[in-house]
Design a protein around this motif. Sequence first.
Motif, mmCIF file in Angstrom:
data_model
loop_
_atom_site.group_PDB
_atom_site.id
_atom_site.type_symbol
_atom_site.label_atom_id
_atom_site.label_comp_id
_atom_site.label_asym_id
_atom_site.label_seq_id
_atom_site.Cartn_x
_atom_site.Cartn_y
_atom_site.Cartn_z
ATOM 1 N N LEU A 97 -3.652 27.464 -16.921
ATOM 2 C CA LEU A 97 -3.039 27.810 -15.636
ATOM 3 C C LEU A 97 -4.018 28.524 -14.713
ATOM 4 O O LEU A 97 -4.108 28.218 -13.515
ATOM 5 C CB LEU A 97 -1.803 28.682 -15.871
ATOM 6 N N LEU A 98 -4.768 29.468 -15.264
ATOM 7 C CA LEU A 98 -5.721 30.207 -14.426
ATOM 8 C C LEU A 98 -6.875 29.330 -13.991
ATOM 9 O O LEU A 98 -7.406 29.488 -12.871
ATOM 10 C CB LEU A 98 -6.226 31.444 -15.183
ATOM 11 N N LEU A 99 -7.285 28.393 -14.842
ATOM 12 C CA LEU A 99 -8.318 27.434 -14.435
ATOM 13 C C LEU A 99 -7.825 26.584 -13.274
ATOM 14 O O LEU A 99 -8.530 26.380 -12.274
ATOM 15 C CB LEU A 99 -8.691 26.536 -15.608
ATOM 16 N N ARG A 100 -6.604 26.091 -13.383
ATOM 17 C CA ARG A 100 -6.038 25.254 -12.316
ATOM 18 C C ARG A 100 -5.817 26.037 -11.034
ATOM 19 O O ARG A 100 -5.859 25.473 -9.932
ATOM 20 C CB ARG A 100 -4.711 24.658 -12.783
ATOM 21 N N ALA A 101 -5.617 27.354 -11.170
ATOM 22 C CA ALA A 101 -5.423 28.200 -9.980
ATOM 23 C C ALA A 101 -6.748 28.530 -9.296
ATOM 24 O O ALA A 101 -6.745 29.138 -8.216
ATOM 25 C CB ALA A 101 -4.705 29.487 -10.374
ATOM 26 N N GLY A 102 -7.859 28.157 -9.934
ATOM 27 C CA GLY A 102 -9.155 28.312 -9.278
ATOM 28 C C GLY A 102 -9.942 29.547 -9.647
ATOM 29 O O GLY A 102 -10.956 29.847 -8.992
ATOM 30 N N TYR A 103 -9.545 30.249 -10.683
ATOM 31 C CA TYR A 103 -10.272 31.467 -11.084
ATOM 32 C C TYR A 103 -11.472 31.115 -11.954
ATOM 33 O O TYR A 103 -11.449 30.149 -12.728
ATOM 34 C CB TYR A 103 -9.343 32.419 -11.846
ATOM 35 N N HIS A 104 -12.529 31.894 -11.813
ATOM 36 C CA HIS A 104 -13.707 31.780 -12.682
ATOM 37 C C HIS A 104 -13.405 32.551 -13.963
ATOM 38 O O HIS A 104 -13.250 33.769 -13.933
ATOM 39 C CB HIS A 104 -14.946 32.351 -11.986
ATOM 40 N N LEU A 105 -13.337 31.835 -15.087
ATOM 41 C CA LEU A 105 -12.879 32.442 -16.332
ATOM 42 C C LEU A 105 -14.009 32.594 -17.346
ATOM 43 O O LEU A 105 -14.904 31.751 -17.443
ATOM 44 C CB LEU A 105 -11.763 31.604 -16.960
ATOM 45 N N ILE A 106 -13.927 33.689 -18.104
ATOM 46 C CA ILE A 106 -14.749 33.916 -19.287
ATOM 47 C C ILE A 106 -13.769 34.195 -20.420
ATOM 48 O O ILE A 106 -12.901 35.060 -20.289
ATOM 49 C CB ILE A 106 -15.711 35.095 -19.102
#
Length: 433
Positions: free
Chosen positions: A37-46
Motif C-alpha cells: 500500500l505504501l509503495l503504491r501511495a508513492g513513498y520511498h520505502l526501506i
Amino acid sequence: MLKHIQQYITNNNLLTIDQPVLVALSGGADSVAMLDLLLRAGYHLIAAHCNFHLREDESDRDELFVRQLCEKLQVELYVKSFNTKAYAKQHKLSVEMAARELRYAWFEQLREEKHCQAVAVAHHRNDQAETLLLNLKRGAGIRGLCGMKPRNRYIVRPLLEVSHNDILHYLTLRHLPHVEDSTNQDTSIPRNRIRQLLYRVPPTDIAHIADTARRMQGYNAIVQDYVKNIAPTLVQTEKETIQIHIPTLLQTVAPETLLYELLQPYGFPQTDQIFRCLKHPSGRRFYSNTHLLYKERNHLVVCALESCESASPHIITTIRNIRTKESFPPSEAWNIIADERITTKPLTLRHWKEGDRFCPIGMKGKKRLLSDFFTDMKLSAIEKQKVWILCSGEDIAWVVGYRLDDRFKVTPSTTRVAEIEILNSEALDINTK
C-alpha cells in the motif's frame, strides 16, 4: 482501500512524501499489505526484518521470504538476527518482551542511520481491539483503555482503522503471498487468547471496540489536562521527594481516580490500597519497582528507591571494662559507647516508623516522639527515611548518628560498657551536621 489509507495518513499527519519511511516487515499478511500500500501511495520505502530465531526453521523461512519479496518489489532491505532468549535471560524479561525491546531499539537505530521520517508498523483494527481488551483484563486505567495511537513519536500505524479481514481481502485481490506465524496459535500467550476469542466476534463489534479506544484517547486528554491544572494545588516537590497533600486530595471530585493518575508515573500497582490507608495512622509503606511511597501525617511521600533505601549495615559489639577517663564518640559518629545493659536484649537495626518514641540523652526519662526529634533536627522527609534506629529488644536505644537514648548512657556506677560500631558508614549516609 488505498484511498482510505492515504486519507487516514493525511488526516493524522503520519507521513510526508519527501522523506523515506522505514517499514517493519515480518512477512506476515499485515506487514506485506502495508508495504504494498505504501509503495503504491508513492513513498520511498526501506524495509527492516528481525530474525529472533525463536521458531527454528520457520524463522529462517520468514527471512528468506522477505528477502525474495523485497528483491521482487525492488525495496531496500535490512535484516538483523537476535539471540532473543539470551537477552531475555540477561534482562529478566519474558521472551515476548525481550523481542519487543530488541525490535524497537534496532528500528530506531536504523531509522536514524537512514534518515527515515518514521517507522511504519502494521497494527490494525483487530490489534487495537485486542490491546484494549488485554489492558482491561489487567485492570488498566484510562491510559490503557486508549489502546494504540496512530502516531507514537516516530512509530506510525497507517493501517489502524482497517480490519484484518480487509487486509486478507486486499492481499487476495493483489495476488500477494505472505507467511503465517505458527506461534499465533499459542494460547498460553495472553494476547493470542484474546485474538482467538475475537475470531468469533462480529466485525461490527470489533469496530466498536476499536472506536471506543479512539474516543478514550480524547477522554484521556481531558483528564490529563485536569490533572495538570489541579496538581499544583496538592502536589509539591521537596528535595528528592514528591509530596501529595491528603486533605486537599480528599476534597476533589474523584479523589481515588485522581490519586491513580498522580501515582501512575511511578508504577504503583496498588493504588486502591494506598487510597484506603489515607484515613489510617501514618507509617504505611508501599513499593513499586522504582519508588517507595509512605504516609506521613497529612502527606503521601514518594521517593525513588535508590534515594530512600540503603543496604542494612552490620552491628559490631564489643563488651569491655570501662576505662579511666573514657573518651566518648561525638553524637554524629556511627559508633557509640553505652552501658553494658544495652546488650541485655537482642540488638537490631530498622528504619523509624510513625509513633516511635525514645528518651534523648539528657532528658532523664522523659520520652518524646521521634518525629518531633527529627523536626528539631531539621531533617527532610527523605533524610528521615535514611536514618537507622538501633533497638535493644523493643526499646529504641540509639538514633544512629544523632542521639543515644538516656536509659543506656554511661553513668558513674557503670563498670562495663558496650562499644557498638555500625558498618558501613556509606550505607548509613549519616548527616554529619
